[in-house]
Write a protein that holds these residues in place. Structure first.
Motif, short mmCIF file in Angstrom:
data_model
loop_
_atom_site.label_atom_id
_atom_site.label_comp_id
_atom_site.label_asym_id
_atom_site.label_seq_id
_atom_site.Cartn_x
_atom_site.Cartn_y
_atom_site.Cartn_z
N ASP A 219 1.30 -1.46 -0.07
CA ASP A 219 0.03 -0.04 0.49
C ASP A 219 0.25 1.43 0.33
OD1 ASP A 219 0.46 -0.82 2.44
OD2 ASP A 219 -1.28 0.00 3.80
N ALA B 19 -5.98 3.29 -12.21
CA ALA B 19 -7.01 2.90 -10.67
C ALA B 19 -8.16 2.92 -11.11
CB ALA B 19 -6.00 4.42 -10.50
N ASP C 1 -0.84 -3.34 -16.29
CA ASP C 1 -1.51 -3.40 -14.33
C ASP C 1 -2.31 -4.72 -14.11
OD1 ASP C 1 0.61 -1.05 -14.01
OD2 ASP C 1 -1.05 0.11 -14.11
N LEU D 291 3.01 6.65 -6.99
CA LEU D 291 1.88 7.62 -7.27
C LEU D 291 2.66 8.84 -7.25
CD1 LEU D 291 -1.10 7.47 -8.64
CD2 LEU D 291 -1.42 7.72 -6.16
N CYS D 292 2.85 9.09 -6.61
CA CYS D 292 4.04 10.38 -6.48
C CYS D 292 4.49 11.07 -7.94
CB CYS D 292 5.29 10.21 -5.50
SG CYS D 292 4.53 10.25 -4.25
N GLY E 175 3.72 9.46 -10.93
CA GLY E 175 3.07 10.03 -12.06
C GLY E 175 2.22 11.18 -11.93
N ILE E 176 1.17 11.86 -10.76
CA ILE E 176 0.75 13.04 -10.51
C ILE E 176 1.90 14.06 -10.42
CG2 ILE E 176 0.11 14.47 -8.15
CD1 ILE E 176 -1.68 11.59 -7.19
N THR F 80 -2.95 10.69 -18.57
CA THR F 80 -3.92 10.00 -17.68
C THR F 80 -4.30 8.15 -17.83
OG1 THR F 80 -5.73 10.78 -18.84
CG2 THR F 80 -5.73 12.68 -17.76
N GLY G 259 2.44 1.53 -3.51
CA GLY G 259 1.52 1.62 -4.38
C GLY G 259 1.61 3.99 -3.77
N MET G 260 1.36 4.25 -3.31
CA MET G 260 1.35 5.45 -2.99
C MET G 260 2.90 6.43 -3.32
SD MET G 260 -1.77 6.52 -1.87
CE MET G 260 -1.90 7.98 -1.28
N ILE H 128 -2.06 7.23 -15.74
CA ILE H 128 -1.26 7.78 -14.42
C ILE H 128 -2.84 7.38 -13.95
CG2 ILE H 128 -1.02 9.04 -12.92
CD1 ILE H 128 0.49 10.50 -14.85
N LEU H 129 -3.70 7.68 -14.26
CA LEU H 129 -5.25 7.75 -13.37
C LEU H 129 -6.15 6.15 -13.85
CD1 LEU H 129 -6.95 11.11 -13.96
CD2 LEU H 129 -4.78 10.30 -12.35
#
Length: 387
Positions: free
Chosen positions: A51, A350, A229, A58-59, A61-62, A343, A54-55, A346-347
Protein backbone atom coordinates in the motif's frame (compact mmCIF):
# COMPACT_ATOMS: atom_id res chain seq x y z
CA UNK A 1 3.74 32.25 -45.02
CA UNK A 2 2.56 32.14 -41.40
CA UNK A 3 4.67 33.21 -38.41
CA UNK A 4 5.11 29.55 -37.45
CA UNK A 5 6.30 28.58 -40.95
CA UNK A 6 8.76 31.49 -41.04
CA UNK A 7 10.12 30.40 -37.67
CA UNK A 8 10.45 26.75 -38.74
CA UNK A 9 12.31 27.74 -41.92
CA UNK A 10 15.45 28.39 -39.85
CA UNK A 11 15.67 24.72 -38.82
CA UNK A 12 16.63 21.64 -40.77
CA UNK A 13 16.09 17.96 -40.01
CA UNK A 14 18.50 15.70 -41.85
CA UNK A 15 19.61 12.17 -41.03
CA UNK A 16 21.49 13.19 -37.88
CA UNK A 17 18.50 15.07 -36.48
CA UNK A 18 16.26 12.08 -37.19
CA UNK A 19 18.64 9.69 -35.43
CA UNK A 20 18.89 12.10 -32.48
CA UNK A 21 15.10 12.20 -32.21
CA UNK A 22 14.98 8.39 -32.17
CA UNK A 23 17.77 8.33 -29.59
CA UNK A 24 15.74 10.57 -27.27
CA UNK A 25 12.95 7.97 -27.19
CA UNK A 26 15.49 5.19 -26.63
CA UNK A 27 17.03 7.07 -23.70
CA UNK A 28 13.65 7.72 -22.09
CA UNK A 29 12.68 4.06 -22.35
CA UNK A 30 16.10 2.89 -21.14
CA UNK A 31 15.85 5.15 -18.07
CA UNK A 32 12.33 4.05 -17.13
CA UNK A 33 13.32 0.38 -17.57
CA UNK A 34 16.28 0.95 -15.24
CA UNK A 35 13.99 2.25 -12.52
CA UNK A 36 11.39 -0.54 -12.72
CA UNK A 37 13.70 -3.43 -11.60
CA UNK A 38 14.93 -1.27 -8.70
CA UNK A 39 11.46 -1.13 -7.13
CA UNK A 40 11.60 -4.51 -5.29
CA UNK A 41 15.02 -3.63 -3.83
CA UNK A 42 13.75 -0.24 -2.68
CA UNK A 43 10.69 -1.85 -1.08
CA UNK A 44 12.88 -4.30 0.82
CA UNK A 45 15.33 -1.61 1.92
CA UNK A 46 12.60 0.70 3.22
CA UNK A 47 10.64 -2.19 4.77
CA UNK A 48 7.30 -0.96 3.41
CA UNK A 49 4.12 -2.73 2.34
CA UNK A 50 2.39 -2.78 -1.01
CA UNK A 51 0.00 0.00 0.00
CA UNK A 52 2.79 2.41 0.91
CA UNK A 53 4.75 1.45 -2.19
CA UNK A 54 1.69 2.14 -4.33
CA UNK A 55 1.38 5.63 -2.84
CA UNK A 56 5.08 6.27 -3.46
CA UNK A 57 4.81 5.20 -7.09
CA UNK A 58 1.78 7.45 -7.49
CA UNK A 59 4.07 10.38 -6.58
CA UNK A 60 5.87 9.88 -9.90
CA UNK A 61 2.72 9.89 -12.00
CA UNK A 62 1.06 12.84 -10.28
CA UNK A 63 4.26 14.91 -10.35
CA UNK A 64 4.79 14.17 -14.06
CA UNK A 65 1.20 15.03 -14.90
CA UNK A 66 1.27 18.32 -12.97
CA UNK A 67 4.61 19.41 -14.44
CA UNK A 68 3.87 18.65 -18.09
CA UNK A 69 2.14 22.00 -18.78
CA UNK A 70 5.12 23.76 -17.19
CA UNK A 71 7.40 21.73 -19.46
CA UNK A 72 5.70 23.34 -22.46
CA UNK A 73 6.50 26.79 -21.07
CA UNK A 74 10.12 25.82 -20.37
CA UNK A 75 10.55 24.54 -23.90
CA UNK A 76 9.29 27.80 -25.33
CA UNK A 77 11.63 29.83 -23.13
CA UNK A 78 14.78 27.71 -23.46
CA UNK A 79 14.25 25.42 -26.45
CA UNK A 80 13.99 21.64 -26.79
CA UNK A 81 17.75 21.05 -27.05
CA UNK A 82 18.65 22.66 -23.71
CA UNK A 83 15.69 21.20 -21.86
CA UNK A 84 16.28 17.67 -23.10
CA UNK A 85 20.03 17.76 -22.45
CA UNK A 86 19.57 18.90 -18.85
CA UNK A 87 16.58 16.69 -18.06
CA UNK A 88 17.89 13.42 -19.47
CA UNK A 89 21.13 13.82 -17.49
CA UNK A 90 19.11 14.68 -14.37
CA UNK A 91 16.94 11.64 -15.11
CA UNK A 92 20.02 9.41 -15.08
CA UNK A 93 21.56 10.96 -11.97
CA UNK A 94 18.32 10.56 -10.03
CA UNK A 95 18.56 6.80 -10.65
CA UNK A 96 21.90 6.78 -8.86
CA UNK A 97 20.50 8.84 -5.98
CA UNK A 98 17.54 6.45 -5.62
CA UNK A 99 19.91 3.50 -5.35
CA UNK A 100 21.42 5.08 -2.20
CA UNK A 101 18.26 6.20 -0.40
CA UNK A 102 17.22 4.53 2.84
CA UNK A 103 14.73 7.09 4.21
CA UNK A 104 11.12 7.13 3.10
CA UNK A 105 10.71 10.92 3.19
CA UNK A 106 13.83 11.55 1.13
CA UNK A 107 12.49 8.88 -1.22
CA UNK A 108 9.20 10.80 -1.59
CA UNK A 109 11.08 14.01 -2.43
CA UNK A 110 13.29 12.30 -5.02
CA UNK A 111 10.34 10.50 -6.62
CA UNK A 112 8.49 13.80 -6.98
CA UNK A 113 11.57 15.20 -8.72
CA UNK A 114 11.80 12.03 -10.81
CA UNK A 115 8.22 12.54 -11.99
CA UNK A 116 8.85 16.20 -12.85
CA UNK A 117 11.86 15.28 -14.97
CA UNK A 118 10.07 12.34 -16.61
CA UNK A 119 7.10 14.51 -17.57
CA UNK A 120 9.39 17.17 -19.01
CA UNK A 121 11.38 14.61 -21.01
CA UNK A 122 8.16 13.11 -22.38
CA UNK A 123 6.83 16.46 -23.58
CA UNK A 124 10.18 17.60 -24.97
CA UNK A 125 11.01 14.48 -26.99
CA UNK A 126 7.51 14.37 -28.50
CA UNK A 127 7.65 18.07 -29.38
CA UNK A 128 11.03 17.61 -31.02
CA UNK A 129 9.82 14.53 -32.91
CA UNK A 130 6.78 16.35 -34.34
CA UNK A 131 8.99 19.17 -35.66
CA UNK A 132 11.64 16.77 -37.02
CA UNK A 133 8.99 14.79 -38.90
CA UNK A 134 7.42 17.96 -40.28
CA UNK A 135 10.77 19.29 -41.50
CA UNK A 136 11.84 15.89 -42.84
CA UNK A 137 8.65 15.59 -44.87
CA UNK A 138 8.72 11.85 -44.33
CA UNK A 139 6.88 9.48 -42.03
CA UNK A 140 9.15 8.60 -39.07
CA UNK A 141 6.94 8.98 -35.98
CA UNK A 142 6.15 5.28 -35.48
CA UNK A 143 9.82 4.28 -35.61
CA UNK A 144 10.63 6.93 -33.01
CA UNK A 145 7.99 5.54 -30.63
CA UNK A 146 9.31 2.05 -31.36
CA UNK A 147 12.70 3.16 -30.01
CA UNK A 148 11.09 3.80 -26.63
CA UNK A 149 10.20 0.10 -26.48
CA UNK A 150 13.71 -0.84 -27.63
CA UNK A 151 15.12 1.31 -24.83
CA UNK A 152 12.87 -0.48 -22.33
CA UNK A 153 14.00 -3.91 -23.53
CA UNK A 154 17.68 -2.92 -23.47
CA UNK A 155 17.47 -1.23 -20.07
CA UNK A 156 15.65 -4.12 -18.42
CA UNK A 157 17.83 -6.70 -20.17
CA UNK A 158 21.13 -5.08 -19.19
CA UNK A 159 19.91 -4.63 -15.62
CA UNK A 160 19.10 -8.35 -15.41
CA UNK A 161 22.47 -9.38 -16.84
CA UNK A 162 24.39 -7.14 -14.44
CA UNK A 163 22.27 -8.25 -11.48
CA UNK A 164 22.86 -11.93 -12.30
CA UNK A 165 26.58 -11.14 -12.47
CA UNK A 166 26.34 -10.17 -8.80
CA UNK A 167 26.65 -6.39 -9.11
CA UNK A 168 25.02 -4.24 -6.46
CA UNK A 169 22.05 -2.01 -7.31
CA UNK A 170 24.19 1.09 -6.79
CA UNK A 171 26.82 -0.16 -9.26
CA UNK A 172 24.18 -1.06 -11.84
CA UNK A 173 22.60 2.39 -11.50
CA UNK A 174 25.99 4.06 -12.04
CA UNK A 175 26.68 1.95 -15.15
CA UNK A 176 23.26 2.77 -16.61
CA UNK A 177 23.74 6.44 -15.75
CA UNK A 178 27.07 6.47 -17.61
CA UNK A 179 25.48 4.86 -20.70
CA UNK A 180 22.65 7.41 -20.69
CA UNK A 181 25.04 10.34 -20.32
CA UNK A 182 27.31 9.17 -23.15
CA UNK A 183 24.40 8.67 -25.55
CA UNK A 184 22.82 11.96 -24.49
CA UNK A 185 26.01 13.93 -25.17
CA UNK A 186 26.37 12.22 -28.55
CA UNK A 187 22.77 12.89 -29.65
CA UNK A 188 21.89 16.22 -28.04
CA UNK A 189 23.92 18.44 -30.45
CA UNK A 190 21.48 17.34 -33.18
CA UNK A 191 18.39 17.92 -31.07
CA UNK A 192 16.48 20.92 -32.42
CA UNK A 193 16.64 24.19 -30.49
CA UNK A 194 12.95 24.67 -31.26
CA UNK A 195 11.07 27.08 -28.99
CA UNK A 196 7.95 27.88 -30.98
CA UNK A 197 7.10 31.10 -32.79
CA UNK A 198 7.30 34.24 -30.65
CA UNK A 199 3.56 34.83 -30.91
CA UNK A 200 2.67 31.41 -29.49
CA UNK A 201 1.03 31.02 -26.12
CA UNK A 202 2.60 28.01 -24.39
CA UNK A 203 -0.34 27.42 -22.04
CA UNK A 204 -1.49 23.89 -22.85
CA UNK A 205 -5.26 24.13 -22.30
CA UNK A 206 -6.60 21.84 -25.05
CA UNK A 207 -9.12 23.33 -27.42
CA UNK A 208 -10.69 22.59 -30.77
CA UNK A 209 -9.81 19.35 -32.45
CA UNK A 210 -6.82 18.88 -30.12
CA UNK A 211 -9.32 17.89 -27.41
CA UNK A 212 -10.46 14.99 -29.61
CA UNK A 213 -6.83 14.04 -30.30
CA UNK A 214 -6.28 13.98 -26.53
CA UNK A 215 -9.27 11.68 -25.96
CA UNK A 216 -7.95 9.22 -28.55
CA UNK A 217 -4.48 9.35 -26.98
CA UNK A 218 -5.98 8.75 -23.52
CA UNK A 219 -7.84 5.64 -24.66
CA UNK A 220 -4.77 4.30 -26.48
CA UNK A 221 -2.49 4.88 -23.49
CA UNK A 222 -5.16 3.29 -21.28
CA UNK A 223 -4.77 0.06 -23.26
CA UNK A 224 -1.08 -0.07 -22.42
CA UNK A 225 -1.70 0.77 -18.76
CA UNK A 226 -4.52 -1.76 -18.50
CA UNK A 227 -2.58 -4.62 -20.10
CA UNK A 228 0.48 -3.81 -17.98
CA UNK A 229 -1.36 -3.54 -14.64
CA UNK A 230 -4.41 -5.78 -15.02
CA UNK A 231 -3.71 -8.50 -17.58
CA UNK A 232 -1.84 -10.55 -15.00
CA UNK A 233 -4.74 -10.29 -12.56
CA UNK A 234 -7.20 -11.21 -15.31
CA UNK A 235 -5.21 -14.24 -16.47
CA UNK A 236 -4.77 -15.64 -12.97
CA UNK A 237 -8.23 -14.86 -11.58
CA UNK A 238 -10.53 -15.15 -14.60
CA UNK A 239 -8.59 -17.69 -16.64
CA UNK A 240 -7.02 -19.65 -13.79
CA UNK A 241 -3.44 -19.48 -15.06
CA UNK A 242 -0.53 -20.11 -12.74
CA UNK A 243 1.08 -17.04 -11.22
CA UNK A 244 4.28 -17.80 -13.12
CA UNK A 245 2.38 -17.12 -16.37
CA UNK A 246 0.81 -13.85 -15.19
CA UNK A 247 3.16 -11.69 -17.25
CA UNK A 248 2.70 -13.50 -20.54
CA UNK A 249 -0.09 -11.22 -21.75
CA UNK A 250 1.90 -8.03 -21.32
CA UNK A 251 5.02 -9.61 -22.83
CA UNK A 252 3.13 -10.69 -25.98
CA UNK A 253 1.39 -7.31 -26.22
CA UNK A 254 4.72 -5.45 -25.89
CA UNK A 255 6.47 -7.50 -28.57
CA UNK A 256 3.53 -7.10 -30.96
CA UNK A 257 3.48 -3.35 -30.40
CA UNK A 258 7.24 -3.06 -30.93
CA UNK A 259 7.19 -5.02 -34.20
CA UNK A 260 4.23 -3.09 -35.60
CA UNK A 261 5.77 0.27 -34.69
CA UNK A 262 8.95 -0.62 -36.55
CA UNK A 263 6.95 -1.16 -39.72
CA UNK A 264 4.39 1.48 -38.82
CA UNK A 265 5.78 4.35 -40.89
CA UNK A 266 5.68 2.26 -44.07
CA UNK A 267 2.24 0.92 -43.11
CA UNK A 268 0.86 4.45 -42.72
CA UNK A 269 2.17 5.39 -46.15
CA UNK A 270 0.55 2.33 -47.75
CA UNK A 271 -2.66 2.05 -45.73
CA UNK A 272 -3.20 5.69 -44.78
CA UNK A 273 -3.56 7.56 -41.49
CA UNK A 274 -7.32 7.19 -41.29
CA UNK A 275 -7.35 3.41 -41.71
CA UNK A 276 -4.50 3.03 -39.21
CA UNK A 277 -6.51 4.87 -36.55
CA UNK A 278 -10.03 3.62 -37.34
CA UNK A 279 -9.26 -0.01 -38.12
CA UNK A 280 -6.47 -0.06 -35.52
CA UNK A 281 -9.01 0.83 -32.82
CA UNK A 282 -11.43 -1.82 -34.09
CA UNK A 283 -8.67 -4.47 -34.12
CA UNK A 284 -7.62 -3.55 -30.56
CA UNK A 285 -11.25 -3.73 -29.43
CA UNK A 286 -11.62 -7.19 -31.00
CA UNK A 287 -8.39 -8.18 -29.23
CA UNK A 288 -9.84 -7.32 -25.84
CA UNK A 289 -12.99 -9.31 -26.67
CA UNK A 290 -10.93 -12.36 -27.70
CA UNK A 291 -8.92 -12.19 -24.47
CA UNK A 292 -12.20 -12.54 -22.59
CA UNK A 293 -13.91 -15.09 -24.83
CA UNK A 294 -11.04 -17.49 -25.60
CA UNK A 295 -10.23 -20.02 -22.88
CA UNK A 296 -7.70 -22.06 -24.84
CA UNK A 297 -4.24 -21.21 -23.49
CA UNK A 298 -2.57 -21.55 -26.90
CA UNK A 299 -5.13 -19.33 -28.70
CA UNK A 300 -5.38 -16.70 -25.97
CA UNK A 301 -2.21 -14.88 -27.07
CA UNK A 302 -4.03 -13.96 -30.30
CA UNK A 303 -6.07 -11.42 -28.34
CA UNK A 304 -3.00 -9.71 -26.89
CA UNK A 305 -1.35 -9.71 -30.31
CA UNK A 306 -4.37 -7.93 -31.79
CA UNK A 307 -4.40 -5.36 -28.98
CA UNK A 308 -0.74 -4.54 -29.60
CA UNK A 309 -1.19 -4.59 -33.37
CA UNK A 310 -4.22 -2.30 -33.32
CA UNK A 311 -3.11 0.21 -30.69
CA UNK A 312 0.56 0.47 -31.70
CA UNK A 313 0.40 3.23 -34.30
CA UNK A 314 -2.61 5.27 -33.18
CA UNK A 315 -0.63 7.59 -30.88
CA UNK A 316 2.25 8.14 -33.35
CA UNK A 317 -0.30 9.07 -36.04
CA UNK A 318 -2.02 11.48 -33.64
CA UNK A 319 1.27 13.29 -32.97
CA UNK A 320 1.90 13.47 -36.71
CA UNK A 321 -1.55 14.97 -37.29
CA UNK A 322 -0.85 17.84 -34.89
CA UNK A 323 1.08 19.64 -37.59
CA UNK A 324 -2.08 19.72 -39.74
CA UNK A 325 -4.38 21.40 -37.19
CA UNK A 326 -4.70 25.16 -36.66
CA UNK A 327 -6.53 25.29 -33.33
CA UNK A 328 -3.35 25.39 -31.22
CA UNK A 329 0.37 26.12 -31.73
CA UNK A 330 2.43 22.94 -32.06
CA UNK A 331 4.22 23.60 -28.76
CA UNK A 332 0.98 23.83 -26.77
CA UNK A 333 -0.78 21.10 -28.78
CA UNK A 334 1.97 18.54 -28.09
CA UNK A 335 1.92 19.42 -24.39
CA UNK A 336 -1.88 19.17 -24.26
CA UNK A 337 -2.15 15.80 -26.00
CA UNK A 338 0.70 14.40 -23.89
CA UNK A 339 -1.05 15.49 -20.68
CA UNK A 340 -4.39 14.04 -21.76
CA UNK A 341 -2.80 10.83 -22.97
CA UNK A 342 -0.86 10.50 -19.75
CA UNK A 343 -4.07 10.36 -17.74
CA UNK A 344 -4.72 7.01 -19.42
CA UNK A 345 -1.51 5.61 -17.92
CA UNK A 346 -1.64 7.38 -14.53
CA UNK A 347 -5.32 7.46 -13.57
CA UNK A 348 -6.77 4.89 -15.97
CA UNK A 349 -5.51 1.69 -14.27
CA UNK A 350 -6.60 3.04 -10.86
CA UNK A 351 -10.12 3.77 -12.17
CA UNK A 352 -10.23 0.32 -13.75
CA UNK A 353 -9.30 -1.09 -10.34
CA UNK A 354 -12.36 0.48 -8.74
CA UNK A 355 -14.53 -0.85 -11.59
CA UNK A 356 -13.00 -4.32 -11.21
CA UNK A 357 -13.73 -4.25 -7.49
CA UNK A 358 -17.40 -3.48 -8.11
CA UNK A 359 -18.18 -5.28 -11.37
CA UNK A 360 -15.40 -7.84 -11.76
CA UNK A 361 -12.20 -7.98 -13.80
CA UNK A 362 -13.94 -9.54 -16.82
CA UNK A 363 -16.25 -6.53 -17.10
CA UNK A 364 -13.16 -4.28 -17.25
CA UNK A 365 -11.95 -6.01 -20.41
CA UNK A 366 -15.40 -5.78 -21.98
CA UNK A 367 -15.34 -2.06 -21.14
CA UNK A 368 -11.95 -1.63 -22.80
CA UNK A 369 -13.28 -3.33 -25.93
CA UNK A 370 -16.21 -0.88 -25.98
CA UNK A 371 -13.88 2.10 -25.49
CA UNK A 372 -11.83 1.12 -28.52
CA UNK A 373 -14.94 0.72 -30.65
CA UNK A 374 -15.91 4.21 -29.52
CA UNK A 375 -12.41 5.38 -30.41
CA UNK A 376 -12.87 4.06 -33.95
CA UNK A 377 -16.04 6.14 -34.37
CA UNK A 378 -14.36 9.24 -32.92
CA UNK A 379 -11.31 8.78 -35.16
CA UNK A 380 -13.56 8.58 -38.21
CA UNK A 381 -15.24 11.83 -37.14
CA UNK A 382 -11.87 13.58 -36.68
CA UNK A 383 -10.65 12.63 -40.13
CA UNK A 384 -13.91 13.80 -41.69
CA UNK A 385 -13.48 17.10 -39.89
CA UNK A 386 -9.86 17.46 -41.04
CA UNK A 387 -11.05 16.89 -44.59
Amino acid sequence: MSVEEKYLSQFKAGTKEQYAARCSFFLAGFTVATWAPMIPAVKERLQIGDDVLGMLLLCIGISAFIFMPIAGILNQKLGCKKIFRVCIIAFALILVVISFLDNIWSFVAVLLLFGMVMGTVDVTMNMNSVIVEKLSQKRIMSSMHAMWSVGCFCGAGLFSVLAKAGLAIVTIAIIHCAIICVLAFAASPYFLAYKGASNEKPVAIPRGIVVLFGILACISFLAEGAVMDWSGVFLTEAKGLDLSLAGIGYAIFSVAMLVIRFIGDKAVQVIGEQRICVFGAVIAGIGFLLVVLIDNFYLMPLGFILIGLGAANIVPVLYSLLKNQNDMPINAAVTAITCMGYTGVILGPAVLGFIAHGAGITFVFYLLAALFMMEAVLAKYIFNKLG
